[in-house]
Design a protein around this motif. Structure first.
Motif, PDB file in Angstrom:
ATOM      1  N   HIS A   1     -14.807  44.435  15.545  1.00 51.59           N
ATOM      2  CA  HIS A   1     -13.500  44.043  15.012  1.00 51.59           C
ATOM      3  C   HIS A   1     -12.735  45.229  14.416  1.00 51.59           C
ATOM      4  O   HIS A   1     -11.799  45.047  13.646  1.00 51.59           O
ATOM      5  N   SER A   2     -13.125  46.436  14.783  1.00 50.58           N
ATOM      6  CA  SER A   2     -12.471  47.635  14.258  1.00 50.58           C
ATOM      7  C   SER A   2     -11.107  47.842  14.903  1.00 50.58           C
ATOM      8  O   SER A   2     -10.778  47.255  15.937  1.00 50.58           O
ATOM      9  N   VAL A   3     -10.331  48.724  14.287  1.00 47.52           N
ATOM     10  CA  VAL A   3      -9.031  49.100  14.851  1.00 47.52           C
ATOM     11  C   VAL A   3      -9.229  49.762  16.214  1.00 47.52           C
ATOM     12  O   VAL A   3      -8.466  49.522  17.160  1.00 47.52           O
ATOM     13  N   LEU A   4     -10.258  50.604  16.348  1.00 51.43           N
ATOM     14  CA  LEU A   4     -10.526  51.275  17.616  1.00 51.43           C
ATOM     15  C   LEU A   4     -10.740  50.266  18.740  1.00 51.43           C
ATOM     16  O   LEU A   4     -10.147  50.392  19.822  1.00 51.43           O
ATOM     17  N   HIS A   5     -11.575  49.257  18.512  1.00 49.06           N
ATOM     18  CA  HIS A   5     -11.812  48.255  19.553  1.00 49.06           C
ATOM     19  C   HIS A   5     -10.544  47.453  19.846  1.00 49.06           C
ATOM     20  O   HIS A   5     -10.291  47.091  21.001  1.00 49.06           O
ATOM     21  N   ALA A   6      -9.749  47.187  18.818  1.00 45.04           N
ATOM     22  CA  ALA A   6      -8.498  46.454  19.043  1.00 45.04           C
ATOM     23  C   ALA A   6      -7.565  47.253  19.957  1.00 45.04           C
ATOM     24  O   ALA A   6      -6.935  46.698  20.868  1.00 45.04           O
ATOM     25  N   TYR A   7      -7.473  48.560  19.732  1.00 44.82           N
ATOM     26  CA  TYR A   7      -6.654  49.410  20.608  1.00 44.82           C
ATOM     27  C   TYR A   7      -7.186  49.387  22.034  1.00 44.82           C
ATOM     28  O   TYR A   7      -6.425  49.192  22.984  1.00 44.82           O
TER      29      TYR A   7
END
Length: 543
Positions: free
Chosen positions: A445-451
């Motif tokens: 659920h990190s920002v990296l995975h969201a990107y």
């Protein structure tokens, strides 16, 4: 799927790399080209279409590469020409295009052209730069100001004249009114085209020509703190810049540049436009097929993150763009990181994800700055740690650009995985270590995975890449619009505030589509879109 063919750049996502701070491959504390090549698999994993490399040319580094002393070579701190060729090869193997910075408006004062030009008033390159006599009282030729503070003129005792510099006094402006200068610069562009680059980001693309009469700029009738190019601690923003940039002669040069790129099918240009009329200039520079392919302005690089501002900016460019094409960016190497700038100085992963989904859903191409995909906040530095001359000149009211240029955190150890030494050119930010790549890769659920998830999701929806846009609603927190491309029509809702709702026109029948993980997703039922705090909704309009 990624777009193929000569128009791949329309709707492309371009990942900006600041090489000094990306990856140090040889342990000298400075990032380099081999470091970029080493990290190409990571870049490819993001799902971007291209990279933009900030300058790596030979330079005395007074402005960290934006002061070029050789347009056709690599500075030793970044490697050699062979390293650049290897980078191109690896990027292309990963289906990533390579765009490089071209700093054509000015050179370094260490460039051989300037050394010859300043040697006398009658040498072969005497008028390759902008020289002017002093006024009768010895003062500067006119009231033009440098972006970096003070007059835009510097006295040279050898020629007993002033030369123009829109930035540092070690960055003299080239004289684009001289056709030999234009020919030489275009030859340098061809040099890199022959090496296989896919395009150019044009630094200060509206600064190339100046007014031959050297007329004074008028004062601004109204000075608004925080508007484009305006900070009350820098007098540059007090003028209306009619004569020192954005001159009509720029158009003819851009046409010559485009004609050169047209000899190399599939190449592209993206121009940086910063001026009082940036949206109008973007339209002028990109309309038709004979100038720049796309431009970006500073309109999303301000502190105003309201959806009202986003809507106004987008609507203004859509109304005047015609056949032109925009490119949008929320961050770059010159401004405070968006995670701080739009989140009141603090990182907020939920808002970072919302702003990401907004940017990647708007009409236009997109530039993402390294670290944006990690939600990095601005690094806090002491005055003693600064190296940016802009920040040193205006400290403490303005802290300069070093805070967005600190080394990229690959791992959460003390060196951030950037280098093998502690004393890097700028310090690794301790605040960035908990947000390092190795940490975020383990958090679904990190920002990296969201990107990553959203970038790959976007590739399967042509409407988000190249579709038309129609705005349905906006207030300070909520923006609702449609994107339409051939058979696909999507409705997009963005909410950067508390829970909200939007009632769609009765003619819209909307079907839910599977959205990427990691985002807070809104709902749509009976023509009503319900948007929880910091959420996104995208649905398919079926009738």
């Amino acid at each position: 799927m990624s777009k193929q063919g000569s128009d791949w750049w329309r709707g492309a996502v371009i990942y900006q790399i600041y090489p000094r701070s990306f990856m140090d491959s040889n342990g000298d504390g400075i990032g380099d080209l081999k470091g970029v090549t080493e990290k190409m698999p990571y870049i490819a994993s993001l799902g971007v279409d291209a990279i933009w490399l900030s300058p790596f040319f030979t330079s005395p580094m007074k402005d960290f590469g934006y002061d070029v002393s050789d347009y056709c070579d690599v500075d030793p701190i970044f490697g050699q020409l062979e390293d650049f060729d290897e980078l191109i090869e690896h990027a292309h193997k990963h289906n990533i295009k390579v765009i490089i910075d071209q700093v054509l408006n000015h050179s370094s004062d260490q460039h051989p052209w300037f050394k010859e030009s300043r040697s006398s008033r009658d040498n072969d390159k005497a008028d390759w730069y902008v020289w002017a006599d002093a006024k009768t009282d010895g003062t500067v030729p006119n009231n033009w100001l440098s972006v970096f503070g003070g007059p835009a003129w510097h006295w040279d005792s050898r020629r007993r004249q002033y030369y123009l510099h829109n930035f540092l006094d070690s960055q003299p402006d080239l004289n684009f009114h001289n056709p030999d200068v234009v020919d030489a610069l275009l030859d340098s562009v061809r040099f890199w085209l022959e090496r296989g680059v896919d395009g150019f980001r044009l630094d200060t693309a509206n600064y190339f020509f100046h007014d031959l009469e050297l007329r004074d700029n008028p004062p601004k009738q109204e000075i608004v703190e925080g508007s484009i190019g305006v900070s009350l601690d820098n007098p540059y923003g007090y003028q209306l810049h009619l004569y020192d940039k954005s001159r009509p002669e720029n158009i003819a040069f851009l046409k010559r540049l485009r004609a050169l790129l047209d000899e190399y099918p599939g190449t592209t240009t993206v121009g940086e436009v910063g001026c009082d009329f940036s949206l109008k200039t973007m339209a002028e520079y990109t309309q038709g097929t004979d100038k720049l392919h796309m431009c970006y302005s500073f309109d999303l690089l301000t502190h105003d993150s309201t959806m009202t501002h986003i809507h106004k900016t987008m609507s203004t460019i859509e109304e005047g763009l015609g056949t032109g094409w925009p490119c949008w960016s929320m961050s770059n190497h010159d401004v405070e990181r968006v995670a701080s700038r739009w989140n009141h100085g603090k990182a907020n992963p939920a808002k970072s994800k919302v702003f990401m989904a907004m940017l990647l859903s708007l009409r236009g191409s997109v530039c993402l700055y390294q670290g944006e995909e990690l939600g990095l906040p601005e690094a806090e530095l002491t005055f003693e740690q600064l190296v940016d001359p802009f920040g040193i000149n205006f400290w403490p009211e303005f802290k300069g650009r070093d805070g967005c240029r600190t080394p990229f955190p690959w791992t959460n150890d003390s060196k951030g995985g950037f280098s093998t030494i502690e004393n890097t050119w700028l310090p690794v930010s301790e605040a960035h270590l908990p947000l390092a790549v190795n940490v975020q890769q383990g958090d679904r659920h990190s920002v990296l995975h969201a990107y990553r998830d959203f970038l790959h999701f976007r590739k399967h929806h042509p409407a988000l890449i190249d579709g038309d846009i129609e705005f349905l609603f906006s207030d300070d927190d909520v923006l609702v619009f449609t994107r339409t491309h051939k058979e696909e029509s999507l409705i997009v809702g963005i909410n950067s505030g508390e829970q909200a709702h939007f009632t769609a026109p009765l003619s819209y029948e909307v079907r839910n589509i599977v959205m990427p993980e990691g985002l807070k997703i809104g709902e749509y039922e009976n023509h009503k879109m319900i948007l929880p705090a910091n959420s996104v909704y995208i649905g398919k309009i079926v009738s």
